[in-house]
Design a protein around this motif. Structure first.
Motif, PDB file in Angstrom:
ATOM      1  N   ALA A 166      48.723  21.232 -38.074  1.00  0.00           N
ATOM      2  CA  ALA A 166      47.262  20.628 -38.797  1.00  0.00           C
ATOM      3  C   ALA A 166      48.082  19.449 -39.222  1.00  0.00           C
ATOM      4  O   ALA A 166      47.383  18.439 -39.518  1.00  0.00           O
ATOM      5  N   LYS A 167      49.121  19.674 -39.931  1.00  0.00           N
ATOM      6  CA  LYS A 167      50.356  18.604 -41.000  1.00  0.00           C
ATOM      7  C   LYS A 167      50.224  17.425 -39.928  1.00  0.00           C
ATOM      8  O   LYS A 167      50.291  15.890 -40.303  1.00  0.00           O
ATOM      9  N   ALA A 168      50.798  18.079 -38.831  1.00  0.00           N
ATOM     10  CA  ALA A 168      51.116  16.295 -37.806  1.00  0.00           C
ATOM     11  C   ALA A 168      49.246  15.247 -36.918  1.00  0.00           C
ATOM     12  O   ALA A 168      49.788  14.524 -36.857  1.00  0.00           O
ATOM     13  N   PHE A 169      48.363  16.384 -37.238  1.00  0.00           N
ATOM     14  CA  PHE A 169      47.564  15.721 -36.936  1.00  0.00           C
ATOM     15  C   PHE A 169      46.535  15.069 -37.467  1.00  0.00           C
ATOM     16  O   PHE A 169      45.478  15.229 -36.984  1.00  0.00           O
ATOM     17  N   ALA A 170      46.969  15.285 -38.861  1.00  0.00           N
ATOM     18  CA  ALA A 170      45.955  15.074 -40.391  1.00  0.00           C
ATOM     19  C   ALA A 170      45.398  13.842 -40.033  1.00  0.00           C
ATOM     20  O   ALA A 170      45.351  12.660 -39.760  1.00  0.00           O
ATOM     21  N   GLY A 171      43.610  13.819 -40.054  1.00  0.00           N
ATOM     22  CA  GLY A 171      43.061  12.026 -40.254  1.00  0.00           C
ATOM     23  C   GLY A 171      42.955  11.525 -38.543  1.00  0.00           C
ATOM     24  O   GLY A 171      42.637  10.821 -38.480  1.00  0.00           O
ATOM     25  N   GLY A 172      42.690  13.192 -37.618  1.00  0.00           N
ATOM     26  CA  GLY A 172      43.005  12.967 -35.970  1.00  0.00           C
ATOM     27  C   GLY A 172      43.258  11.803 -35.886  1.00  0.00           C
ATOM     28  O   GLY A 172      43.162  11.008 -34.990  1.00  0.00           O
TER      29      GLY A 172
END
Length: 541
Positions: A411-417
């Motif tokens: 989730a952190k790696a993909f934050a903001g799309g």
């Protein structure tokens, strides 16, 4: 819901929709290029017909050994034919391929076995002892070892485990491959270098790998029938997906177990190598080769280089030797390279020194990616002035599914799309990206990521060390190497060689500091070590 459930009658059906997978390239190659040479290793050569048959035998043997779709099969192999065969044979039985870095220490390998849950591991005889030590440290059930001796390199079997050739001999060369029903199915599991503690398991899908194999030939401007020297370890992003790509072009892979200047020049002269990839250390090997290691050749060799920006002087020197170098950039999480320094015609008139500097840019997105740019902390585009720093972020099909068993990190790696690289860069007015620094003090040495935190943790176990900080020191051979700044406890003494030897008892050799400097460490008012001052000290000599 049937196939033709769309009211227009334009739905998906087996005739117009097939899940994308790189396995289809080899299936096609054995029909279209059956007699072309697919693999070369020493005196060993396999045609595409033979390559496909051996891959099928491996898949059948794994299935016969109890490997079922979704299971993990690991490898601890250098770039030898068995590693290339595993790239296709493991997924051909529906399993997930986990290529493990052969340079890792037993503790980390044991963790990967446990975390990934490998049922079988193909192990080069050179790494049997390391594998046994890793299994002894495991908490869960161990993988079954299949030993792969290497007679070409003079490495004999230990005799303790079933041999690879015997194992696949029982497999059916006509085995029906287990192709993905959904291109989102997992294809490979690759582990990061553990730059913030334990390595994370990066999961690839079939779709991303297939599109990598389509985009790479465009960026590399490849024709049919290239000959690729396998220098990039196949445990690094599955060799940047080049092994999966080559059958689409009817290409030939020349396996390279040990990367030396002589091996590179021999392969180019003897086998007509047209393409190779490698870290800047490979470029330095080529440039600084002894006359006795060089062989003449009369064609251009195209090189993708990544891992760290190559020195402009190296780029200038190698260009005069018949090599055309393109800087690319990517991460384990992006299947390998996803940007390229696409050369602009207007750069041709620039001074030589400036051209070499431009050539080291990380560049622009490759065709299989949707968008790669540099954003600030608020996810806003940085000013493209070549000076304003931000983070490289990217989105596209060549981005991992996520981190295995780690939803928080995913989730952190993909934050903001976007996928967040944690690499810091500037962007020039033409959109070209140039790395300016690396987050979390990652050291990239010879293409290997090294965590300064991990090295510091190992050194802090030394009884004489009070504090230490590890930073990257520029190195002509490796690009950069770890340098340890050490503050000793009062009344204690230690020598550089002793500290390095101690580190070797805790870490893989490539992670150990190459030099140790004893001094009081610069700190902030809160006691945080100011690493930027140490880097400045190194740059100042």
């Amino acid at each position: 819901m049937g196939w033709m459930d769309d009211e227009t009658g334009l739905g998906k059906c087996p005739a117009n929709h097939v899940p994308l997978t790189p396995l289809s390239h080899l299936a096609r190659a054995q029909r279209v290029f059956p007699n072309r040479v697919a693999l070369i290793y020493g005196a060993v050569q396999h045609s595409y017909a033979s390559y496909h048959a051996r891959v099928s035998q491996l898949a059948a043997a794994l299935a016969g050994a109890g490997v079922t779709p979704g299971d993990v099969v690991a490898t601890l192999l250098p770039n030898i034919p068995a590693q290339s065969e595993a790239a296709f044979g493991v997924p051909a039985c529906g399993a997930v391929l986990n290529t493990i870095n052969t340079r890792l220490d037993p503790d980390t390998i044991g963790y990967i076995f446990d975390h990934g849950g490998a049922k079988v591991v193909l192990v080069d005889s050179q790494f049997i002892a390391t594998t046994e030590a890793a299994i002894a440290l495991m908490a869960g059930p161990p993988p079954r070892i299949i030993e792969v001796p290497d007679p070409v390199a003079g490495i004999a079997a230990t005799g303790r485990y079933p041999l690879y050739e015997d194992f696949i001999a029982d497999g059916d060369p006509a085995y029906a491959w287990v192709l993905p029903e959904d291109e989102w199915e997992s294809l490979a599991l690759n582990y990061t270098s553990g730059t913030t503690g334990r390595p994370k398991g990066v999961v690839y899908h079939h779709r991303g790998a297939y599109l990598m194999t389509m985009g790479t030939p465009i960026s590399w401007q490849m024709n049919l029938f290239p000959t690729l020297l396998q220098i990039v370890p196949l445990f690094h992003c599955n060799g940047w997906n080049h092994t999966w790509m080559l059958p689409a072009l009817g290409g030939t892979a020349v396996c390279c177990r040990d990367v030396t200047a002589a091996a590179i020049y021999d392969a180019i002269a003897d086998h007509g190598v047209t393409h190779l990839g490698g870290a800047p250390i490979v470029l330095n090997l080529i440039v600084n080769a002894k006359d006795s290691d060089r062989k003449p050749f009369d064609h251009v060799v195209n090189v993708f280089t990544a891992g760290a920006p190559p020195a402009p002087a190296t780029l200038a020197a190698i260009g005069k030797l018949g090599f055309h170098v393109t800087q690319v950039y990517g991460l384990t999480e992006t299947y390998g390279h996803v940007t390229e320094c696409l050369w602009l015609e207007e750069w041709n008139d620039r001074p030589a020194e400036e051209r070499a500097s431009l050539q080291s840019y990380q560049g622009v997105a490759m065709p299989m990616m949707e968008h790669i740019t540099v954003l600030d902390d608020n996810m806003q585009q940085v000013t493209m002035d070549g000076a304003t720093q931000g983070e490289i972020v990217m989105r596209g099909n060549a981005v991992m599914k996520g981190y295995l068993k780690n939803p928080e990190a995913t989730a952190k790696a993909f934050a903001g799309g976007y996928f967040h690289s944690e690499d810091l860069a500037v962007q020039h007015p033409d959109g070209y990206i140039q790395i300016s620094d690396r987050a979390k003090d990652i050291i990239i040495s010879g293409g290997e990521n090294i965590s300064s935190v991990e090295v510091e943790g190992a050194l802090m176990a030394h009884p004489a060390i009070s504090l230490c900080a590890v930073v990257a020191k520029p190195d002509d051979k490796w690009g950069e190497v770890p340098c340890a700044f050490v503050e000793l406890k009062e009344g204690e003494a230690a020598e550089e060689a002793e500290v390095i030897a101690f580190a070797r008892t805790k870490l893989a050799g490539f992670k150990c500091p190459k030099s140790v400097i004893f001094q009081e460490l610069p700190k902030t008012s809160t006691g945080k070590i100011q690493k930027f001052e140490l880097r400045q000290q190194l740059r100042a000599g």
